[in-house]
Write an enzyme that holds these catalytic residues in place. Structure first.
Site: not given
Ligand SMILES: NC(=O)c1ccc[n+]([C@@H]2O[C@H](COP(=O)([O-])OP(=O)(O)OC[C@H]3O[C@@H](n4cnc5c(N)ncnc54)[C@H](O)[C@@H]3O)[C@@H](O)[C@H]2O)c1
Length: 245
Positions: A8, A149
């Site tokens: 993951v 985004y």
């Molecule tokens: N939170 C929301 O509302 C939402 C909605 C739709 C989609 N998403 C998608 O879900 C996924 C997770 O989002 P989240 O809300 O848990 O965000 P989050 O910021 O809590 O988690 C994202 C994680 O990705 C890691 N990360 C970022 N760039 C990286 C890189 N280059 N290499 C390795 N790790 C990296 C960060 O360190 C972080 O731990 C993302 O792809 C986001 O676009 C989130």
């Protein structure tokens, strides 16, 4: 179900942590990979999973970390491309081109590099594995100020179909989960319950609540499992009906 090796990315973040916990609860062996080293250590310890520090935009690091995982656990059988940047926003007239580069580099190129390297190893090992990308309904429905985004997530949906059609010959399925806004800890801090911002998002959702991280995790585990054996190339909205509006 038999124990699989599940990787993951972004597993130290809000959604990734819940996804890692859900696969662990299903009996799989989970490795989280994230560029945030302190949170990798903390999350891996809390969940009882393995943790690797990895930047998904760095091809050499990807190869090195996948080799290390494979040496210990065998080839990755389930890849969840969850790592993403979701806090860099701006209107069409204002967003810096360099910011769009940064978003696309992580969300699109990073997802591509991970999929390519893991798929090569699956094929090399004769593993009919599966990939689940965490996309967003933003790839299909615009919100002013979020188009950079959203463009990246539209590309993730296209990448999902691209990988699915080419990898099907190897028995590898590739799908995406496309959440609407998800109530992660970070989002809850920025938009406390009852705040006008939270209400504005909830009002767009027919089921009248933001997704819980566990809603996204359940869909991810489903798409990676035998129950989805004949599903590939789809991007499944987990959005309380927001795309209907
Ligand atoms: N939170 C929301 O509302 C939402 C909605 C739709 C989609 N998403 C998608 O879900 C996924 C997770 O989002 P989240 O809300 O848990 O965000 P989050 O910021 O809590 O988690 C994202 C994680 O990705 C890691 N990360 C970022 N760039 C990286 C890189 N280059 N290499 C390795 N790790 C990296 C960060 O360190 C972080 O731990 C993302 O792809 C986001 O676009 C989130």
């Amino acid at each position: 179900m038999r124990t699989r090796t599940v990787l993951v990315t972004g597993g130290a973040g809000g959604i990734g942590r819940a996804v890692a916990a859900a696969f662990t609860a299903a009996g799989d062996t989970v490795v989280i990979a994230d560029r945030d080293a302190p949170r990798v250590t903390e999350t891996a310890r809390a969940l009882g999973v393995r943790g690797r520090v990895l930047d998904i935009t760095d091809p050499d690091a990807i190869a090195r970390e996948l080799d290390a995982v494979q040496a210990e656990l065998g080839p990755v059988e389930v890849l969840v491309n969850n790592a993403g940047l979701l806090t860099v926003h701006g209107s069409l007239l204002d967003l810096a081109g360099s910011d769009l580069d940064t978003i696309l580099r992580t969300n699109v190129v990073g997802t591509f590099l991970m999929t390519q390297e893991v798929a090569r190893r699956m094929i090399g090992a004769g593993v009919a594995g599966t990939v689940v990308n965490i996309s967003s309904i933003g790839g299909r429905q615009p919100t002013p100020g979020m188009g950079g985004y959203e463009s990246s997530k539209a590309a993730v949906d296209a990448l999902t179909r691209w990988a699915a059609i080419e990898l099907a010959a190897h028995g590898i399925r590739v799908n995406a989960v496309a959440p609407g806004p998800v109530l992660t800890e970070m989002l809850a801090l920025g938009m406390p319950e009852g705040s006008p911002q939270r209400k504005a998002w909830e009002d767009r959702i027919p089921l009248r609540r933001l997704a819980a991280v566990d809603d996204v995790a359940a869909a991810t585990v489903f798409l990676a499992g035998d129950g989805a054996a004949h599903i590939t190339g789809t991007s499944l909205p987990v959005d309380g009906g927001q795309l209907l509006t």
